[in-house]
Design a protein around this motif. Structure first.
Motif, mmCIF file in Angstrom:
data_model
loop_
_atom_site.group_PDB
_atom_site.id
_atom_site.type_symbol
_atom_site.label_atom_id
_atom_site.label_comp_id
_atom_site.label_asym_id
_atom_site.label_seq_id
_atom_site.Cartn_x
_atom_site.Cartn_y
_atom_site.Cartn_z
ATOM 1 N N PRO A 174 0.850 -1.202 0.000
ATOM 2 C CA PRO A 174 0.000 0.000 0.000
ATOM 3 C C PRO A 174 0.883 1.249 0.000
ATOM 4 O O PRO A 174 1.704 1.427 0.882
ATOM 5 C CB PRO A 174 -0.800 -0.113 1.288
ATOM 6 C CG PRO A 174 -0.815 -1.562 1.604
ATOM 7 C CD PRO A 174 0.485 -2.092 1.083
ATOM 8 N N GLU A 175 0.769 2.068 -1.060
ATOM 9 C CA GLU A 175 1.666 3.200 -1.250
ATOM 10 C C GLU A 175 0.844 4.493 -1.270
ATOM 11 O O GLU A 175 0.108 4.762 -2.210
ATOM 12 C CB GLU A 175 2.386 3.050 -2.592
ATOM 13 C CG GLU A 175 3.820 2.632 -2.445
ATOM 14 C CD GLU A 175 4.565 3.500 -1.431
ATOM 15 O OE1 GLU A 175 4.221 4.689 -1.314
ATOM 16 O OE2 GLU A 175 5.393 2.968 -0.704
ATOM 17 N N LEU A 176 0.969 5.272 -0.229
ATOM 18 C CA LEU A 176 0.186 6.505 -0.206
ATOM 19 C C LEU A 176 0.864 7.607 -1.007
ATOM 20 O O LEU A 176 0.282 8.654 -1.255
ATOM 21 C CB LEU A 176 -0.033 6.944 1.245
ATOM 22 C CG LEU A 176 -1.054 6.107 2.032
ATOM 23 C CD1 LEU A 176 -1.309 6.722 3.406
ATOM 24 C CD2 LEU A 176 -2.388 6.032 1.277
ATOM 25 N N LYS A 177 2.150 7.355 -1.447
ATOM 26 C CA LYS A 177 2.891 8.432 -2.138
ATOM 27 C C LYS A 177 2.068 8.958 -3.333
ATOM 28 O O LYS A 177 1.978 10.153 -3.560
ATOM 29 C CB LYS A 177 4.257 7.898 -2.594
ATOM 30 C CG LYS A 177 5.338 8.962 -2.684
ATOM 31 C CD LYS A 177 6.668 8.412 -3.193
ATOM 32 C CE LYS A 177 7.384 7.607 -2.124
ATOM 33 N NZ LYS A 177 8.661 7.060 -2.618
ATOM 34 N N LYS A 178 1.447 8.022 -4.041
ATOM 35 C CA LYS A 178 0.693 8.424 -5.254
ATOM 36 C C LYS A 178 -0.556 9.242 -4.893
ATOM 37 O O LYS A 178 -1.168 9.869 -5.742
ATOM 38 C CB LYS A 178 0.262 7.160 -6.020
ATOM 39 C CG LYS A 178 1.413 6.320 -6.552
ATOM 40 C CD LYS A 178 0.908 5.019 -7.153
ATOM 41 C CE LYS A 178 0.371 4.088 -6.045
ATOM 42 N NZ LYS A 178 -0.086 2.769 -6.514
ATOM 43 N N TYR A 179 -0.956 9.196 -3.621
ATOM 44 C CA TYR A 179 -2.181 9.924 -3.224
ATOM 45 C C TYR A 179 -1.867 11.357 -2.794
ATOM 46 O O TYR A 179 -2.771 12.167 -2.591
ATOM 47 C CB TYR A 179 -2.854 9.208 -2.048
ATOM 48 C CG TYR A 179 -3.463 7.839 -2.348
ATOM 49 C CD1 TYR A 179 -2.754 6.863 -3.047
ATOM 50 C CD2 TYR A 179 -4.735 7.520 -1.901
ATOM 51 C CE1 TYR A 179 -3.301 5.620 -3.299
ATOM 52 C CE2 TYR A 179 -5.290 6.264 -2.144
ATOM 53 C CZ TYR A 179 -4.556 5.316 -2.835
ATOM 54 O OH TYR A 179 -5.108 4.077 -3.076
ATOM 55 N N VAL A 180 -0.556 11.665 -2.600
ATOM 56 C CA VAL A 180 -0.206 12.986 -2.017
ATOM 57 C C VAL A 180 -0.646 14.111 -2.956
ATOM 58 O O VAL A 180 -0.540 13.994 -4.173
ATOM 59 C CB VAL A 180 1.312 13.064 -1.730
ATOM 60 C CG1 VAL A 180 1.721 14.498 -1.387
ATOM 61 C CG2 VAL A 180 1.668 12.115 -0.586
ATOM 62 N N ASN A 181 -1.186 15.177 -2.340
ATOM 63 C CA ASN A 181 -1.711 16.356 -3.059
ATOM 64 C C ASN A 181 -2.952 16.025 -3.868
ATOM 65 O O ASN A 181 -3.409 16.843 -4.682
ATOM 66 C CB ASN A 181 -0.640 17.010 -3.936
ATOM 67 C CG ASN A 181 0.510 17.542 -3.090
ATOM 68 O OD1 ASN A 181 0.282 17.972 -1.945
ATOM 69 N ND2 ASN A 181 1.737 17.444 -3.598
ATOM 70 N N ARG A 182 -3.532 14.875 -3.646
ATOM 71 C CA ARG A 182 -4.800 14.506 -4.303
ATOM 72 C C ARG A 182 -5.916 14.497 -3.248
ATOM 73 O O ARG A 182 -5.661 14.416 -2.046
ATOM 74 C CB ARG A 182 -4.705 13.123 -4.932
ATOM 75 C CG ARG A 182 -3.770 13.056 -6.122
ATOM 76 C CD ARG A 182 -3.819 11.660 -6.746
ATOM 77 N NE ARG A 182 -2.656 11.406 -7.577
ATOM 78 C CZ ARG A 182 -2.514 11.865 -8.829
ATOM 79 N NH1 ARG A 182 -3.469 12.624 -9.375
ATOM 80 N NH2 ARG A 182 -1.427 11.609 -9.525
ATOM 81 N N LYS A 183 -7.130 14.559 -3.745
ATOM 82 C CA LYS A 183 -8.294 14.557 -2.861
ATOM 83 C C LYS A 183 -8.578 13.128 -2.414
ATOM 84 O O LYS A 183 -8.637 12.200 -3.244
ATOM 85 C CB LYS A 183 -9.503 15.110 -3.609
ATOM 86 C CG LYS A 183 -10.435 15.936 -2.711
ATOM 87 C CD LYS A 183 -11.489 16.638 -3.547
ATOM 88 C CE LYS A 183 -12.396 17.488 -2.673
ATOM 89 N NZ LYS A 183 -13.479 18.094 -3.484
ATOM 90 N N ILE A 184 -8.727 12.968 -1.089
ATOM 91 C CA ILE A 184 -9.004 11.616 -0.567
ATOM 92 C C ILE A 184 -10.228 11.651 0.352
ATOM 93 O O ILE A 184 -10.586 12.714 0.873
ATOM 94 C CB ILE A 184 -7.794 11.065 0.236
ATOM 95 C CG1 ILE A 184 -7.444 11.987 1.407
ATOM 96 C CG2 ILE A 184 -6.605 10.821 -0.666
ATOM 97 C CD1 ILE A 184 -6.422 11.407 2.345
#
Lengths: 76, 76, 76, 76, 76, 76, 76
Positions: free
Chosen positions: A5-15
């Motif tokens: 599980p990699e949250l790096k790709k979620y950074v600066n995105r809406k979650i």
């Protein structure tokens, strides 16, 4: 290779975060750590009857309280 | 660089803590540790019907009881 | 220097403990350990309807059950 | 010197244990370990309506279930 | 010497387990590990209205679910 | 020799799992790890009113959710 | 050889997750880590009255919230 599980790709995105006590929070992911503690900005809490309540300038949400983290934008 | 949740920028600022058992506490952050145990001063507990109850001179709130920490002042 | 939560300054002072199951205990702090297990003397349990019930000569309260520790005397 | 919670002084004395699910047990402390698992003898469970129910010859109570340990005899 | 909780003396004896969700199980202790996971044989579950329900040939009960372990036979 | 809880003898045998939230699952044990996470096949969930609901081809049940594991076949 | 719970065989297959607070989520497994945190895509939440609610593009579900993981496709 099975991706962890990699949250790096979620950074600066809406979650969208679903928390333990049936709370739902939407915001932009600014950071996280290995305990899945996350930092969000422009956070909004969405109550069960869909009322929206703005959170502080920036918020830290503790990993232990998080059930799921949904990316509300495509993840490439 | 993905920033890890950093409470340093919140120190001496007003924060709002949401705790496990639906308790809400507002106060000035004076310190914290790696377990997200936090020290606040001039703490106030805000009940569900918005009544405010002043806390002791200084309070330690255990990280395990904290769901979220909101900065009530801009974080630069 | 961001101070980590330090109970040393609370020792021999009157503190108010809020516990997980809505219990409130007041007493003098005599000791603690890194798990925030605490030793209090002259302890009193304050029920929701403000009844006071004296505890034993000395009590150990487990850190895992503690939500917050308030200093009821000024901390210098 | 800030004393860490020391159960040694409680051994062979009468103690009152408050457990997580509102259970109360009274007995003589025979032993304990670092997880605050405790061994008691002549244990009695006291229900909310003050009924007393004798426990087995000897009982191990798990630290994780313990909220507080009160000494029912003076601790010197 | 303060004895640490020792289940060795309980092995092959009849014990009563109180579990987290108000379940009560009686059986003969066959083994255990450092997490207080226990193995029992001839297990019976005793419901609140004292109905008895036989368990499988052998059962492993997880330490995390155990509140207390009572010896139903004298421990020498 | 006090045997530690050994699931090896339960492998490929029919077991009954009682889970935290009053769920009951029956199936054949195919594997496990040190956290008592278990793999079962031909799993069935048995509801309180004894209705049976087949689970997927294979299921992983998390150790943290397990209260007890009963062997439904003799263990030699 | 007793196989430890191995999610590798479930990757890119359809799985059904039962979560702590009676939530059920179905989706394709894309990744996982040793804490059984899992990454799913095309996730759907199935409510108790069988209503289906699509989740975000991709979701991380925390291992601590997971009770069971069922493979909805044969595992070879």
């Amino acid at each position: 290779m099975v991706s962890t599980p990699e949250l790096k790709k979620y950074v600066n995105r809406k979650i969208l975060l679903k928390l333990n006590n049936n709370r739902t929070v939407i915001g932009e992911l600014r950071g996280y750590d290995i305990f899945l503690n996350v930092v969000i900005e422009n956070g909004i809490e969405v109550s069960k009857d869909k009322n929206e309540n703005a959170l502080g300038a920036q918020s830290v949400i503790r990993g232990n309280s998080i059930v799921s983290i949904e990316a509300l934008e495509p993840i490439v």
